[in-house]
Structure formats: C-alpha cells, structure tokens
Design a protein around this motif. Structure first.
Motif, short mmCIF file in Angstrom:
data_model
loop_
_atom_site.label_atom_id
_atom_site.label_comp_id
_atom_site.label_asym_id
_atom_site.label_seq_id
_atom_site.Cartn_x
_atom_site.Cartn_y
_atom_site.Cartn_z
N ALA A 105 -10.93 53.43 44.88
CA ALA A 105 -11.48 53.47 43.52
C ALA A 105 -11.60 52.06 42.94
O ALA A 105 -12.61 51.72 42.31
CB ALA A 105 -10.60 54.35 42.63
N LEU A 106 -10.59 51.23 43.14
CA LEU A 106 -10.63 49.85 42.62
C LEU A 106 -11.75 49.05 43.26
O LEU A 106 -12.37 48.19 42.61
CB LEU A 106 -9.29 49.16 42.87
N ARG A 107 -12.01 49.31 44.55
CA ARG A 107 -13.07 48.58 45.25
C ARG A 107 -14.46 49.18 45.05
O ARG A 107 -15.44 48.65 45.54
CB ARG A 107 -12.75 48.53 46.75
N GLY A 108 -14.52 50.32 44.34
CA GLY A 108 -15.81 50.98 44.14
C GLY A 108 -16.31 51.71 45.36
O GLY A 108 -17.52 51.96 45.49
N GLU A 109 -15.40 52.10 46.24
CA GLU A 109 -15.77 52.84 47.45
C GLU A 109 -15.55 54.33 47.24
O GLU A 109 -14.71 54.75 46.42
CB GLU A 109 -14.91 52.38 48.64
N ASP A 110 -16.30 55.15 47.97
CA ASP A 110 -16.07 56.60 47.94
C ASP A 110 -14.67 56.92 48.45
O ASP A 110 -14.16 56.26 49.36
CB ASP A 110 -17.11 57.33 48.79
N LEU A 111 -14.05 57.93 47.86
CA LEU A 111 -12.70 58.33 48.27
C LEU A 111 -12.78 59.20 49.53
O LEU A 111 -13.55 60.17 49.57
CB LEU A 111 -12.00 59.12 47.16
N THR A 112 -12.00 58.84 50.53
CA THR A 112 -12.03 59.54 51.82
C THR A 112 -10.95 60.60 51.86
O THR A 112 -9.76 60.29 51.78
CB THR A 112 -11.81 58.55 52.98
N THR A 161 -3.28 70.08 46.41
CA THR A 161 -4.16 69.82 47.54
C THR A 161 -4.67 68.39 47.46
O THR A 161 -4.76 67.80 46.37
CB THR A 161 -5.37 70.77 47.56
N LEU A 162 -5.02 67.81 48.61
CA LEU A 162 -5.51 66.44 48.61
C LEU A 162 -6.87 66.32 47.91
O LEU A 162 -7.18 65.28 47.33
CB LEU A 162 -5.58 65.91 50.04
N LYS A 163 -7.67 67.39 47.95
CA LYS A 163 -8.93 67.37 47.22
C LYS A 163 -8.68 67.27 45.72
O LYS A 163 -9.29 66.44 45.02
CB LYS A 163 -9.74 68.64 47.52
N ASP A 164 -7.77 68.09 45.21
CA ASP A 164 -7.44 68.04 43.78
C ASP A 164 -6.80 66.70 43.42
O ASP A 164 -7.02 66.15 42.33
CB ASP A 164 -6.50 69.18 43.41
N PHE A 165 -6.01 66.18 44.34
CA PHE A 165 -5.35 64.91 44.08
C PHE A 165 -6.38 63.78 43.99
O PHE A 165 -6.29 62.90 43.11
CB PHE A 165 -4.32 64.61 45.17
N ALA A 166 -7.37 63.80 44.88
CA ALA A 166 -8.44 62.79 44.82
C ALA A 166 -9.17 62.88 43.49
O ALA A 166 -9.52 61.85 42.89
CB ALA A 166 -9.41 62.99 45.99
N GLU A 167 -9.39 64.08 42.99
CA GLU A 167 -10.07 64.25 41.70
C GLU A 167 -9.20 63.71 40.56
O GLU A 167 -9.72 63.14 39.59
CB GLU A 167 -10.43 65.72 41.50
N GLU A 168 -7.88 63.88 40.66
CA GLU A 168 -6.97 63.31 39.65
C GLU A 168 -7.09 61.78 39.63
O GLU A 168 -7.09 61.16 38.56
CB GLU A 168 -5.52 63.70 39.95
N VAL A 169 -7.16 61.18 40.80
CA VAL A 169 -7.27 59.72 40.88
C VAL A 169 -8.59 59.25 40.27
O VAL A 169 -8.63 58.25 39.55
CB VAL A 169 -7.10 59.24 42.34
N LEU A 170 -9.68 59.98 40.58
CA LEU A 170 -10.97 59.62 39.99
C LEU A 170 -10.93 59.68 38.48
O LEU A 170 -11.43 58.78 37.78
CB LEU A 170 -12.06 60.56 40.52
N LEU A 212 -8.25 59.41 36.55
CA LEU A 212 -7.35 58.35 36.06
C LEU A 212 -8.04 56.99 36.04
O LEU A 212 -7.92 56.23 35.08
CB LEU A 212 -6.10 58.29 36.94
N THR A 213 -8.77 56.69 37.10
CA THR A 213 -9.37 55.36 37.24
C THR A 213 -10.71 55.24 36.52
O THR A 213 -11.22 54.13 36.34
CB THR A 213 -9.57 55.01 38.73
N GLY A 214 -11.29 56.38 36.14
CA GLY A 214 -12.60 56.35 35.50
C GLY A 214 -13.71 55.96 36.45
O GLY A 214 -14.80 55.57 36.02
N LYS A 235 -0.01 56.99 36.50
CA LYS A 235 -0.44 55.95 35.55
C LYS A 235 0.32 54.64 35.83
O LYS A 235 -0.29 53.56 35.88
CB LYS A 235 -0.20 56.42 34.12
N ASN A 236 1.65 54.74 36.02
CA ASN A 236 2.45 53.54 36.31
C ASN A 236 1.97 52.86 37.60
O ASN A 236 1.88 51.63 37.68
CB ASN A 236 3.92 53.91 36.46
N THR A 237 1.69 53.68 38.60
CA THR A 237 1.30 53.13 39.90
C THR A 237 -0.08 52.49 39.83
O THR A 237 -0.31 51.40 40.38
CB THR A 237 1.32 54.25 40.97
#
Length: 326
Positions: free
Chosen positions: A198-205, A247-256, A258-260, A302-304
């Motif tokens: 996300a920080l590098r602007g790459e698609d999440l794998t 699930t890792l799919k839901d987790f990836a969506e949480e990261v997206l 969070l990072t905007g 958020k902390n991480t």
C-alpha cells in the motif's frame, strides 16, 4: 541489591527487541545475543547507552559463553518469516536444533529458567480448529515449510527432555501470528506485506482465494503473555495469541481502508502447505496465566501503520536480505 540477569537470544529481531525493552523496564540486567542474520541493530540501538544492557554478536548454534550468573534465558533466535526460512533452510534447522541444545545446556550449567519460543507452525495445516495445546498437528516434514515447522517441533521435544531428564526449569510458548512496530516490511508475512504494498502504491497480493484465516496478536499483548509464562510454574506448552479470526481477503480490505490506498487486491496461487486456518484456543493462558489480549486489531493496525509510514521512503522499497546458505 543486584539486578537479576536475563539472556535474550534473537535480541535484535522484532520480538527479541521488544522483550529487551520489557525486561529493562522491569529492572533486569539484559544480555542480548544475535548473529544479525535477520535481526537489525537499529531495533536495540536505543539500549546501548544503558549500563544494564549488553550485547553479544554471536551465533547460538556455536557454543555459548556468558560470564557470571544467569537467572533467565529467553530463546528467540530463529528466522521467522517464510522469505527467510525458505532462503536459509539449513540455518533455520540448526538454530532450532543446535541453538536450542546450546541454550538448554547453558540453562543447566547456570541453573537458569529457560523459555523457548515455539510457534503455531508446529500445528502445520491443522485438522483441528481452533488449535489447542493437546493437538499434535498436521505437518509435512519434507515440504518447503518443514524446515521451520520441524525445527520448532524438535525444539519442544529437546526442551521437554531437558526438563524431565536434567530437571531444568523450562517453559514453552506457542506464538500465533504477531505484529507491531519493528517488523520488517519485506519479510513476507501478510501484515507487513500488505502495508508495504500500500505504501509503495502496489496492488495487494492475496494468495489463494483469500478465504484462509489468521489471528493477529499485537506485540505488547504477546510480550506480556511471555513474561507471565516465564514467571509461572507451568512447564507444558501454552498458546499465546489473539483468538479473533479474520480471512486474509477481509484483512487486505482492512489495510486498504486504513491506508486510504486506491490499489486493488490481486490473487496468486496458494503456496505449498500454506495453513488454511489459524486460531488459538487460549483457555490455558487465561486459566494459568490470567492472560488474554487487550489491544484490538484496529488500534494495533493503526500503531503499526504509523510506524511503517514514519520510516524513510527508501525502507519501503528495500529488497529482502540475500543469504549465503551454510
């Protein structure tokens, strides 16, 4: 009154460095040990000015000499990410076998109590869910992950042998997925991988279809569980982790969220022997240690994220370490 002395192997790693902080704060004299194959001195450089901290650049698979008395040993030396242990399989096996043997020998000689860091990987791709400490696991010993899984299983076996045969005071922790500041962005595990992309602007794998689950425990909670287990009278393995499963799919969506980030989620084939489910049963930790996680995933994430975002941008693009396998 003199300070109690604790040796922490893997001290420059993610968990080891947080343990150094915890024991310094509790008033111990901390001896950190690390060969820096995957650890980073930046994680502990803030401790070097302290007289109650010392550091040995040493490989625990070789004979360990620590002068003076020791009260406790925490053995956390080991590659812990798939990128590392797939690139250095021999070192991974050696630190789990020879390194643990050396630490146990030191504990016996010093009459010290030792806690060894096992993990949920001893359960392999589990057929029992959630995983209790009585479950023996479903591990492929000759698969690519076998070098890590079996190193941890051997670690538990030799630790219990020293406990029963030599009466060494031992403790065994089984760590489930842990995260927090000082993780490496490029270590191959889901959380830093997603945030790094996300920080590098790459698609999440996401590997597989994303339905596989993980249970993420914030590092502060884990360190408290480790401390309580070390100070307990319980010698059998104890799961320490957060039983909230995602699930890792839901987790990836949480990261997206969070990072905007506006990148997409892309799917790749599931690696060989990748566990489909991970969720600790923490009944023993609650009953024996009075422990359960306090930090919810939203706060911990958020902390991480703030930690990773604060790193110099060249760290975001840093490639994984290269290793010479021995």
């Amino acid at each position: 009154m003199s300070r109690k002395r604790v040796l922490i192997t893997g001290a420059a790693g993610f968990l080891g460095s947080h343990l150094c902080d915890r024991f310094i704060k509790a008033g111990y004299h901390v001896i950190g040990m690390d060969n820096l194959i995957t650890g980073d001195l930046k994680n502990i450089e803030h401790l070097f000015p302290l007289e109650q901290f010392e550091f040995y650049n040493h490989d625990v698979t070789k004979f360990i000499h620590v002068p003076g008395e020791l009260d406790y040993i925490l053995h956390f030396a080991s590659p812990a990410s798939p990128i590392d242990y797939l690139k250095i399989p021999i070192q991974t096996l050696k630190v789990g076998a020879m390194g643990t043997h050396n630490c146990l020998g030191l504990a016996r000689a010093k009459k010290a109590r030792i806690l060894v860091a096992s993990t949920s990987e001893i359960y392999g791709d589990p057929l029992v869910h959630p995983q209790t400490e009585e479950y023996w696991g479903n591990v492929n010993p000759v698969g690519p992950r076998g070098v890590y899984d079996e190193a941890k299983r051997y670690m538990e076996s030799i630790t219990m042998a020293y406990h029963t045969f030599h009466q060494v005071e031992t403790r065994i922790i089984r760590i489930f997925n842990t995260y927090g500041p000082r993780m490496r962005l490029n270590d191959g595990r889901a959380l830093p991988a997603f945030i790094g992309q996300a920080l590098r602007g790459e698609d999440l794998t996401v590997f597989g279809d994303g339905s596989q689950t993980r249970s993420f425990c914030y590092v502060d909670d884990l360190v408290e569980g480790i401390y309580r287990l070390l100070m307990s009278d319980y010698a059998q393995p104890v799961n320490i982790g957060n039983p909230v499963e995602i699930t890792l799919k839901d987790f990836a969506e949480e990261v997206l969220k969070l990072t905007g980030s506006s990148v997409k989620i892309v799917y790749r084939p599931l690696p060989v022997d990748d566990p489909k489910q991970r969720k600790p049963n923490i009944t023993k930790a609650k009953e024996i240690l009075g422990w359960e996680p306090k930090v919810d995933r939203a706060e911990g994430l958020k902390n991480t994220y703030e930690y990773f975002k604060s790193l110099p941008p060249d760290e975001w693009f840093k490639q994984p370490k290269t290793f010479e396998s021995k």
